[in-house]
Design an enzyme around this catalytic site. Structure first.
Site, short mmCIF file in Angstrom:
data_model
loop_
_atom_site.label_atom_id
_atom_site.label_comp_id
_atom_site.label_asym_id
_atom_site.label_seq_id
_atom_site.Cartn_x
_atom_site.Cartn_y
_atom_site.Cartn_z
N ASP A 13 1.05 -1.27 0.17
CA ASP A 13 0.20 -0.59 0.08
C ASP A 13 0.84 1.26 0.32
O ASP A 13 -0.09 1.95 0.69
CB ASP A 13 -1.08 0.22 1.47
N LYS A 16 1.87 1.91 -4.70
CA LYS A 16 2.78 1.17 -6.43
C LYS A 16 1.61 1.68 -7.99
O LYS A 16 2.58 2.47 -8.47
CB LYS A 16 2.64 0.12 -6.13
N GLY A 40 -4.45 -4.33 -3.63
CA GLY A 40 -5.18 -3.55 -4.10
C GLY A 40 -5.17 -2.04 -4.15
O GLY A 40 -4.32 -1.46 -3.71
N HIS A 41 -4.80 -2.23 -5.31
CA HIS A 41 -3.99 -0.53 -6.13
C HIS A 41 -4.78 0.20 -6.50
O HIS A 41 -5.78 0.15 -8.05
CB HIS A 41 -3.44 -0.85 -7.48
N GLN A 225 2.10 -6.22 -3.03
CA GLN A 225 2.33 -6.05 -1.89
C GLN A 225 3.55 -5.45 -1.21
O GLN A 225 3.94 -4.68 -2.55
CB GLN A 225 2.76 -7.59 -1.38
P1 GDP Z 1 -0.56 -0.33 -3.33
O1 GDP Z 1 -1.37 -0.77 -3.05
O2 GDP Z 1 0.48 0.55 -3.28
O3 GDP Z 1 -0.98 0.17 -4.89
O4 GDP Z 1 -1.47 1.74 -2.79
P2 GDP Z 1 -3.06 1.72 -2.10
O5 GDP Z 1 -3.47 2.21 -3.38
O6 GDP Z 1 -3.47 0.38 -0.89
O7 GDP Z 1 -3.13 3.26 -1.49
C1 GDP Z 1 -2.53 4.20 -1.70
C2 GDP Z 1 -3.14 4.77 -1.29
O8 GDP Z 1 -3.08 5.92 -1.03
C3 GDP Z 1 -4.67 5.23 -2.08
O9 GDP Z 1 -5.53 5.35 -1.38
C4 GDP Z 1 -3.68 6.54 -3.33
O10 GDP Z 1 -4.94 6.70 -3.45
C5 GDP Z 1 -3.54 7.19 -1.95
N1 GDP Z 1 -2.70 7.67 -2.85
C6 GDP Z 1 -1.12 7.03 -3.10
N2 GDP Z 1 -0.03 8.57 -3.01
C7 GDP Z 1 -0.70 9.47 -2.51
C8 GDP Z 1 0.45 10.12 -2.10
O11 GDP Z 1 0.80 10.81 -2.71
N3 GDP Z 1 -0.89 10.89 -0.93
C9 GDP Z 1 -2.66 10.62 -0.49
N4 GDP Z 1 -2.62 11.36 0.58
N5 GDP Z 1 -2.31 9.48 -0.97
C10 GDP Z 1 -1.29 9.30 -2.01
P1 IMO Z 2 -1.10 -4.18 -1.81
O1 IMO Z 2 -0.07 -4.31 -3.80
C1 IMO Z 2 -1.11 -4.31 2.66
C2 IMO Z 2 -0.76 -8.59 3.92
C3 IMO Z 2 -2.29 -9.33 4.73
C4 IMO Z 2 -2.04 -10.32 5.38
C5 IMO Z 2 -0.57 -11.24 4.74
C6 IMO Z 2 -1.55 -11.98 3.99
O2 IMO Z 2 -2.23 -3.89 -2.43
O3 IMO Z 2 0.17 -3.69 -1.41
P2 IMO Z 2 -2.30 -12.62 2.40
O4 IMO Z 2 -3.76 -12.56 1.59
O5 IMO Z 2 -1.30 -11.99 0.90
O6 IMO Z 2 -2.31 -14.47 2.23
O7 IMO Z 2 -2.45 -12.00 4.02
O8 IMO Z 2 -0.17 -10.09 3.64
N1 IMO Z 2 -1.40 -8.59 2.51
C7 IMO Z 2 -0.84 -6.80 1.91
N2 IMO Z 2 -1.09 -5.77 2.77
N3 IMO Z 2 -0.67 -4.43 0.56
C8 IMO Z 2 -1.71 -5.23 0.09
O9 IMO Z 2 -0.67 -5.89 -0.97
C9 IMO Z 2 -1.09 -7.15 0.29
N4 IMO Z 2 -1.79 -8.13 0.19
C10 IMO Z 2 -1.04 -9.43 1.55
O10 IMO Z 2 -3.02 -8.22 5.33
O11 IMO Z 2 -0.87 -9.55 6.74
MG MG Z 3 -2.87 -1.56 -2.07
#
Ligand code: GDP
Ligand code: IMO
Ligand code: MG
Length: 431
Positions: A13, A16, A40-41, A225
């Protein structure tokens, strides 16, 4: 640069999806190489917000190819839902634009059932998985009893594989996990139907990548991840079941290491974690709440509140080493506005001893005290700033501190969730 890998440097998270979407403008092909719909991206542009779980974050750009590599585990119902959802919103997800490796393993209903039942049975000692069947699916892959997407396109092969496997799974579900057994016919029929819909997308992704490379295509590998969730190098057993480090891109997509030009690490300006496991810089005070609320730190896949804490420089250095990072992208810097002082963990203390690296023993890692360096914060809202020189002095110093501590240059700074809230210092495809 022709081939760039993007990986998360922390516990996932890191943002990416946003950075992949941004750089897709300069790439031709975008490839997911590991993980599944545990990811979840989030992508935001022009007031739209999308959360992708399986389809590469490059899908919003016309005329770019999005590939799902052999290292990804696919829940076909989730993939079809994602395709239908994007299509209904006017995003083209045609075969040819999206390609799926015939060798990618399928998440079956029993994988999800086992994941959920095991977590329920484990109680307090659970991992806190996303419950999507990721671990059980990778177990079957390594155990040589997995079902690949190519297998469901061959009715006889699929029937034979499923009947052999399901007998064992149902025994385990019923007798050990006290869960319900699953019906062969239901799984067989529904997976055959989904296979028919997915068939036009299925191909040999490694061959497609080679073709693209020979034509001079720029390729972006999208990690899921983060480094500390890597099955080999992360905080085992509180990890996911794939290799999340950059090396995973090679075997998960079918390319050799000599084809890679740059590895970018995405790093949140602080740290978050979802699920169980040690987290030395976790904050359970008002600062932790500030980070969660200002950063909107709720899981993109499960909606769970993310645990929040200060930036951990030790795990960042670990990410530099394990991924061979050539650059760092710092995201969510805007979320730190208003916090003063800021802290960065530079080492750990365990029973009076200073540790500069992560200990391999999970019990030791769970009982570390972070050693912090304090840096002055800033009050200004930086979310509309477009140039590095316009950032507050203390904000620039924070970035400089990260560069000096890790020895890796910062190439992109993200100051908000939208595409246009980004300061690009060096574009990996333009250098
Ligand atoms: P990922 O799994 O690495 O793609 O990241 P996620 O989408 O799960 O979580 C990142 C969260 O931060 C999302 O809600 C994005 O919309 C938000 N986000 C990404 N870059 C920024 C930033 O520079 N500032 C803020 N405030 N939010 C951001
Ligand atoms: P993105 O790509 C954050 C965590 C789960 C749990 C552990 C194992 O959005 O960054 P699993 O279901 O993979 O067997 O769970 O890994 N986890 C993540 N945490 N971002 C993710 O993906 C994750 N994918 C798995 O919360 O702790
Ligand atoms: Mg994510």
């Amino acid at each position: 640069m022709a081939s760039v890998i993007i990986v998360g440097t922390q516990w996932g998270d890191e943002g990416k999806g946003k950075i992949v979407d941004l750089l897709t403008a300069y790439a031709d092909v975008i490839v997911r190489f590991q993980g599944g719909n545990n990811a979840g991206h989030t992508i935001m542009f022009d007031g739209h917000k999308f959360i992708l779980h399986l389809i590469p974050s490059g899908i919003f750009h016309e005329s770019k190819k999005c590939l799902i590599g052999n290292g990804v585990v696919i829940d076909p119902s989730v993939l079809l839902q994602e395709i239908d959802n994007l299509t209904s919103k006017g995003v083209s997800v045609e075969p040819g634009k999206l390609l799926i490796s015939e060798r990618a393993h399928l998440i079956m209903p029993y994988h999800k059932a086992i994941d959920l039942a095991r977590e329920a049975k484990a109680g307090k000692t659970k991992i806190g998985t996303t419950g999507r069947g990721i671990g059980p699916c990778y177990e079957d892959k390594i155990g040589r009893r997995g079902i690949k997407i190519g297998d469901i396109l061959d009715q006889d092969l699929f029937r034979a594989k499923l009947s052999e496997t399901l007998e064992e799974k149902n025994f385990y579900l019923e007798k050990y996990l006290s869960a319900e057994a699953l019906s062969f016919e239901e799984i067989f029929e529904s997976y055959l139907r989904m296979g028919e819909r997915l068939a036009p997308y299925v191909t040999n992704v490694a061959v497609e990548l080679e073709k693209a490379r020979k034509q001079g295509a720029r390729i972006l590998f999208e990690g899921a991840q983060g480094t500390q969730l890597d099955i080999d190098h992360g905080t085992y057993p509180f990890v996911t079941s794939s290799n999340t480090v950059a090396g995973g891109a090679c075997h998960g997509a079918g390319v050799g290491p000599t084809t890679i030009d740059e590895v970018m690490g995405i790093c949140k300006a602080y740290t978050t974690r979802v699920g169980g496991g040690p987290f030395p810089t976790e904050l359970s005070d008002d600062i932790g709440l500030h980070l969660r609320e200002r950063g909107g730190e709720y899981g993109s896949t499960t909606g769970r509140p993310r645990r929040c804490g200060w930036l951990d420089g030790v795990i960042l250095k670990e990410a530099v080493r394990l991924n061979g990072l050539s650059s760092l992208t710092i995201t969510k810097l805007d979320v730190l506005s208003g916090l003063d002082p800021l802290k960065v963990c530079v080492a750990y203390e365990y029973e009076g001893e200073r540790l500069d690296n992560i200990p391999g023993n999970i019990k030791v890692f769970s009982n570390l005290k972070p050693i912090y360096e304090e840096l002055p914060g800033w009050q200004e809202d930086i979310s509309a700033i477009k140039r590095l020189e316009d950032l507050p002095e203390n904000c620039k110093n924070y970035l400089k501190f990260i560069e000096e501590f890790t020895g890796v240059p910062v190439n992109i700074v993200s100051v908000g969730p939208s595409r246009n809230q980004t300061i690009v210092l060096r574009n990996p495809f333009e250098s």
